[in-house]
Design an enzyme around this catalytic site. Structure first.
Site, PDB file in Angstrom:
ATOM      1  N   MET A 267      55.445 -14.935  28.710  1.00  0.00           N
ATOM      2  CA  MET A 267      54.990 -15.663  29.893  1.00  0.00           C
ATOM      3  C   MET A 267      55.857 -16.891  30.138  1.00  0.00           C
ATOM      4  O   MET A 267      56.118 -17.674  29.243  1.00  0.00           O
ATOM      5  CB  MET A 267      53.516 -16.056  29.683  1.00  0.00           C
ATOM      6  N   GLU A 268      56.251 -17.032  31.404  1.00  0.00           N
ATOM      7  CA  GLU A 268      57.257 -18.021  31.796  1.00  0.00           C
ATOM      8  C   GLU A 268      56.715 -19.421  32.085  1.00  0.00           C
ATOM      9  O   GLU A 268      57.322 -20.164  32.866  1.00  0.00           O
ATOM     10  CB  GLU A 268      57.973 -17.503  33.045  1.00  0.00           C
ATOM     11  N   HIS A 301      64.674 -12.776  31.006  1.00  0.00           N
ATOM     12  CA  HIS A 301      63.721 -12.613  32.113  1.00  0.00           C
ATOM     13  C   HIS A 301      62.864 -13.882  32.277  1.00  0.00           C
ATOM     14  O   HIS A 301      62.751 -14.420  33.383  1.00  0.00           O
ATOM     15  CB  HIS A 301      62.840 -11.389  31.832  1.00  0.00           C
ATOM     16  N   GLU A 302      62.292 -14.335  31.189  1.00  0.00           N
ATOM     17  CA  GLU A 302      61.405 -15.512  31.289  1.00  0.00           C
ATOM     18  C   GLU A 302      62.209 -16.746  31.678  1.00  0.00           C
ATOM     19  O   GLU A 302      61.754 -17.576  32.460  1.00  0.00           O
ATOM     20  CB  GLU A 302      60.635 -15.756  29.991  1.00  0.00           C
ATOM     21  N   HIS A 305      62.909 -16.813  35.372  1.00  0.00           N
ATOM     22  CA  HIS A 305      61.738 -17.184  36.172  1.00  0.00           C
ATOM     23  C   HIS A 305      61.724 -18.674  36.498  1.00  0.00           C
ATOM     24  O   HIS A 305      61.045 -19.086  37.433  1.00  0.00           O
ATOM     25  CB  HIS A 305      60.445 -16.857  35.423  1.00  0.00           C
ATOM     26  N   GLU A 324      58.616 -11.112  40.464  1.00  0.00           N
ATOM     27  CA  GLU A 324      58.846 -10.129  39.404  1.00  0.00           C
ATOM     28  C   GLU A 324      59.988  -9.159  39.734  1.00  0.00           C
ATOM     29  O   GLU A 324      60.844  -8.902  38.897  1.00  0.00           O
ATOM     30  CB  GLU A 324      57.551  -9.382  39.062  1.00  0.00           C
TER      31      GLU A 324
HETATM   32  N1  B3K Z   1      54.642 -13.226  34.442  1.00  0.00           N
HETATM   33  C1  B3K Z   1      54.220 -12.634  33.197  1.00  0.00           C
HETATM   34  C2  B3K Z   1      53.176 -11.595  33.378  1.00  0.00           C
HETATM   35  C3  B3K Z   1      51.797 -12.102  33.374  1.00  0.00           C
HETATM   36  C4  B3K Z   1      50.789 -10.969  33.385  1.00  0.00           C
HETATM   37  C5  B3K Z   1      49.403 -11.457  33.413  1.00  0.00           C
HETATM   38  N2  B3K Z   1      48.419 -10.417  33.362  1.00  0.00           N
HETATM   39  C6  B3K Z   1      55.360 -12.046  32.436  1.00  0.00           C
HETATM   40  C7  B3K Z   1      56.580 -11.784  33.199  1.00  0.00           C
HETATM   41  O1  B3K Z   1      56.657 -10.925  34.038  1.00  0.00           O
HETATM   42  O2  B3K Z   1      57.536 -12.472  32.978  1.00  0.00           O
HETATM   43 ZN    ZN Z   2      58.320 -11.634  35.034  1.00  0.00          ZN
END
Ligand code: B3K
Ligand code: ZN
Length: 873
Positions: A267-268, A301-302, A305, A324
């Site tokens: 999670m970012e 990826h994170e 973000h 996303e």
């Molecule tokens: N943004 C988070 C995903 C959160 C999901 C919550 N149920 C991870 C990601 O795509 O980077």
């Molecule tokens: Zn993401």
């Protein structure tokens, strides 16, 4: 089933109140954490002036007090219903709202909001977890500056982290406190805190403008030696985003924390990413090359973000793909640059064509920008992520590198600090390219996988060659009428010598833009009938139908330079053979066609030129892909056809496999770099083919590899090859030895569990049930649940779909049990049962009966209810 409400995109309205600043104060306690929040609020001038103030708050919140501008409100001043707290008092234009709540992190098994992971406090707030912490206008278009004070016992929780920079701290005899301030306004879903006894790896990154950023990766002390790869990956990502997108990191500190209990990958959260241990820890002894690569791409990826998601965020959750899809595209390009672009493209397309296409053909099919949802957690899907990334890739293809970059520059510049929509993103691409992308935007709103039929005709007298493209999209739930899409199709034509024929643009390939139901493309001045390579690089997420002959596919496998298209030609060749055998029940032992043996022989002979690609080329299409392209999935026939063809290819080319296996051996110490990973991958592909021969000679080879390897990639590949072989006694011994060696490494044990859950031999369900009782299993940990239950139900197809229906019953039992504990994970595990329409009548009936049983089991979460109701519709 209780009625759950549906939320629609068309009902979006701006927030009635905005939050300027949030001051949070947490007195952390495992069972009774006290949260004080002070919000500086003001009425939104763009909203209607009569709207009342509504805050979201989960049922589990205990409201201790609520005050406005210092005056306590009596309980008659608000209404609390479902997840909403509505204030009934008159409010000024600006005011300060103070709210005190009590929560129980230890009882939080949903792993959303504030919870405990192995005794450490952590949070997960996307999408709607913040409302499990305090009452708040928990929606992404409400952005505020957060200041967070954490107070906890200093021995138990020596590390206290939140977003932004630490600005103050102090302690008394038992407790200590730290205040963090994040200067960037953010939505509540990006809030995070961590408190625990953690160790950390530290480094520094100097940004392109010369600022020093402190980098810290936190984990339990025992895992401190597994953080180097994530740290390197982070620095590479930071450099890459500066070079490719001109994006620099903005805070003075970037932290990542590894936790073992986590619903997804990572999670970012702004400045404080929280990661599933599986996506951050890596060490050659305990981590496979595949997992090394996953760590690299998830870290990237994170990190990406921070701009695509945090600095510019989503207006509402229907826009999820804004961040996303774009961020997946960015991480795909990053990995392509770090390793082999062709290999990464093949891997991404494989995921899309198997899992996303299957999702799009199932009951949960939805547009990349959904129109409605009951539970947003159900929409963190392959469609939003992977198909969303394909849409961004198509924009990149249509505009070209340089205009695309202008478009992203404009997007980040125009919308910095805002919460916006996918339309805003496309508008930037329109602005820089002067193109009208109205039709293109249908990719966001129209669900389903388009089908593209291609018919060609060569007129030898005229020397003209025409290609007729016919596109259509099948109806999907709630969307029966479909419209033509704007499809970029990258085309090349070959002459019979294997040379590309220059096209009208003078180039060796041409981008066609198919916008009508039917489009014809004509090439003139040809001397012979060309061989077309259609959809090079998989330039659009469509199902392509063109009646290639086997000779043409072999030709493309030999001459095509586009890595994806070359690989695809080989796969289609294998698909032909496998499908023919599947129709006959799969167990046929007739001789292999010469074309395929010849093709595989050439691949083996040239494999060392590009081992990573060779490994992909030599691997047969997966059961999942063969299932996806079947009209009725014949589980057993698919399994046996694939297995038989594998064995026959092993037999026909035994010496070649062995020679290549030896050639790919190495005396060198382990290195996790691309070329070494490629070598190991090819070596292990050879081993798995050799093991299909059921020969004690190759068992000995696998045993030797297992014993002598200095890394998990080779050790685990040897173990897998033996576990899936006929040598059951050796398999048992090796599994026990592996368990003994690695029982204290939780992530390694996940692999050990998953390997056994996927073992297709008879009696799998009772073995799986035994695994659930094993001391290394933990039913509260999502990684363990996925390793055993999800692996069994998705990968062990012959056993899960056994005609006694016991596999289905098992999954239903687990869903009923798990829904009370962790609805998000329960809902995800449900997927294989929802695909019942794809199977024969007998299995359909058995699967439906279990879905029905779940429905009747009592009060279900919104998550499971939504998936069930759509599956039964
Ligand atoms: N943004 C988070 C995903 C959160 C999901 C919550 N149920 C991870 C990601 O795509 O980077
Ligand atoms: Zn993401």
């Amino acid at each position: 089933m209780s009625q759950k409400s549906v939320i629609y995109l068309k009902d979006y309205t701006v927030p009635a109140f905005l939050v300027e600043t949030v001051d949070l104060r947490f007195e952390l306690d495992a069972t009774a954490t006290c949260v004080e929040s002070v919000l500086r609020m003001r009425r939104n001038p763009q909203a209607s002036p009569d709207e009342s103030l509504c805050l979201f708050g989960h049922d589990s919140l205990e409201l201790l007090s609520l005050s406005i501008d210092g005056v306590d409100l009596p309980s008659s001043a608000w209404l609390r219903q479902d997840e909403v707290l509505r204030l009934t008092v008159q409010l000024n234009e600006t005011f300060e709202l103070r709210c005190v709540t009590k929560i129980n992190p230890e009882a939080n098994t949903a792993l959303e909001g504030l919870y405990l992971s192995d005794g450490m406090f952590c949070t997960q707030c996307e999408a709607e977890g913040f409302r499990r912490i305090t009452f708040y206008p928990d929606r992404p278009d409400v952005m505020a500056v957060f200041t967070t004070t954490l107070i906890a016992n200093k021995n138990e929780y020596p590390i206290l982290l939140s977003n932004g920079n630490p600005v103050a701290q102090g302690s008394d005899e038992t407790n200590h406190w730290v205040t963090w301030q994040d200067p960037f306004p953010k939505p509540a879903y990006l809030f995070a805190l961590v408190a625990g006894d953690l160790s950390c790896a530290e480094d520094t990154f100097i940004t392109q403008s010369g600022r020093a950023v402190k980098l810290q990766i936190y984990a339990e002390a025992k895992d401190l030696d597994k953080l180097g790869h994530a740290m390197e990956s982070l620095k590479q990502s930071m450099r890459w985003d500066e070079r490719v997108y001109g994006r620099e990191y903005d805070l003075d500190i970037y932290m990542i924390v590894a936790v073992d209990f986590f619903n997804m990958g990572a999670m970012e959260n702004k400045g404080l990413n929280i990661f599933n241990t599986s996506c951050v820890l890596a060490h050659p002894r305990t981590t496979t090359d595949a997992a090394f690569q996953r760590v690299e791409s998830v870290v990237a990826h994170e990190y990406f973000h921070n701009w695509s998601g945090n600095r510019v965020t989503c207006r509402d959750w229907f826009q999820l793909s804004l961040k996303e899809g774009f961020t997946v595209f960015r991480d795909q390009c990053f990995s392509a640059d770090m390793h082999s672009a062709a290999v990464r493209r093949v891997e991404d397309v494989t995921l899309l064509r198997t899992a996303q296409f299957a999702e799009d053909a199932g009951p949960m099919s939805h547009p990349v920008r959904p129109e409605s949802f009951i539970e947003i957690s159900n929409f963190y899907t392959l469609t939003v992520y992977e198909k969303g990334a394909e849409i961004v890739r198509m924009l990149h293809t249509l505009l070209g590198e340089s205009l695309f970059r202008k478009g992203t520059d404009l997007y980040f510049d125009r919308h910095d600090g805002q919460a916006v929509t996918t339309d805003d993103f496309v508008a930037c691409m329109e602005a820089v390219s002067q193109r009208d992308l109205t039709q293109f935007k249908r990719w966001y709103s129209q669900a389903g996988t388009p089908r593209l039929d291609v018919i060609d005709d060569y007129d030898a007298d005229q020397g003209t060659y025409s290609l007729r493209f016919i596109q259509s999209t099948p109806p999907t739930p709630g969307q029966t009428e479909k419209y033509p899409l704007h499809i970029p199709l990258n085309l090349a034509l070959f002459d019979s010598n294997g040379e590309v024929i220059p096209l009208s643009n003078g180039q060796s390939s041409q981008l066609l833009e198919l916008t009508n139901e039917e489009t014809t493309f004509v090439v003139e001045g040809l001397h012979e009938q060309p061989i077309p390579s259609l959809l090079r690089g998989f330039s659009a997420p469509v199902k392509l139908f063109y009646p290639y002959t086997e000779e043409q596919l072999s030709f493309l496998l030999t001459y095509e330079m586009d890595g994806f298209s070359r690989w695809d030609a080989g796969q289609q060749l294998a698909v032909r053979l496998l499908q023919a055998r599947i129709l006959k029940g799969g167990k046929v032992e007739e001789e292999l066609p010469k074309t395929i043996v010849a093709a595989w022989k050439v691949l083996l002979e040239n494999a060392s030129d590009d081992p990573a690609m060779a490994s992909l080329l030599l691997t047969l299409p997966t059961e999942a892909y063969l299932s996806e392209i079947s009209s009725v999935i014949d589980v057993d026939a698919i399994f046996h056809a694939r297995r038989t063809v594998r064995r026959q290819l092993a037999q026909a080319l035994e010496t070649q496999w062995l020679t290549l296996y030896n050639e790919m051996g190495s005396e060198e110490r382990y290195r996790p770099d691309s070329s070494e990973m490629a070598r190991r991958s090819l070596k292990n592909t050879c081993l798995s083919y050799l093991m299909a021969l059921d020969s004690p000679t190759y068992l000995a080879l696998a045993e030797q590899q297992f014993a002598e390897s200095d890394n998990m990639t080779e050790q685990f590949a040897a173990l897998s090859a033996v576990v899936y072989s006929v040598f059951t006694d050796s398999a048992r011994e090796m599994l026990d030895e592996f368990l003994n060696q690695w029982q204290h490494e939780s992530l390694v044990m996940n692999q050990w569990l998953a390997l056994q859950a996927a073992d297709p031999k008879a009696g799998a369900l009772s073995r799986v049930k035994a695994l659930l009782e094993h001391p290394v299993y933990d039913s509260r940990n999502p990684n363990k649940l996925r390793a055993v239950i999800s692996t069994f139900c998705n990968q062990n197809t012959v056993n899960f779909h056994g005609l006694d229906g016991e596999g289905y019953r098992f999954l239903a039992d687990k869903i009923i049990e798990l829904d009370k504990q962790n609805p998000q994970v329960a809902s995800r595990l449900l997927t294989p049962l929802t695909r019942w329409k794809r199977y024969d009548d007998q299995r359909q009936a058995l699967m439906k009966a279990q879905l029905q049983r779940i429905i009747e089991s009592g009060d279900l979460s919104g998550d499971v209810y939504e998936v069930l109701s759509k599956s039964m519709a």
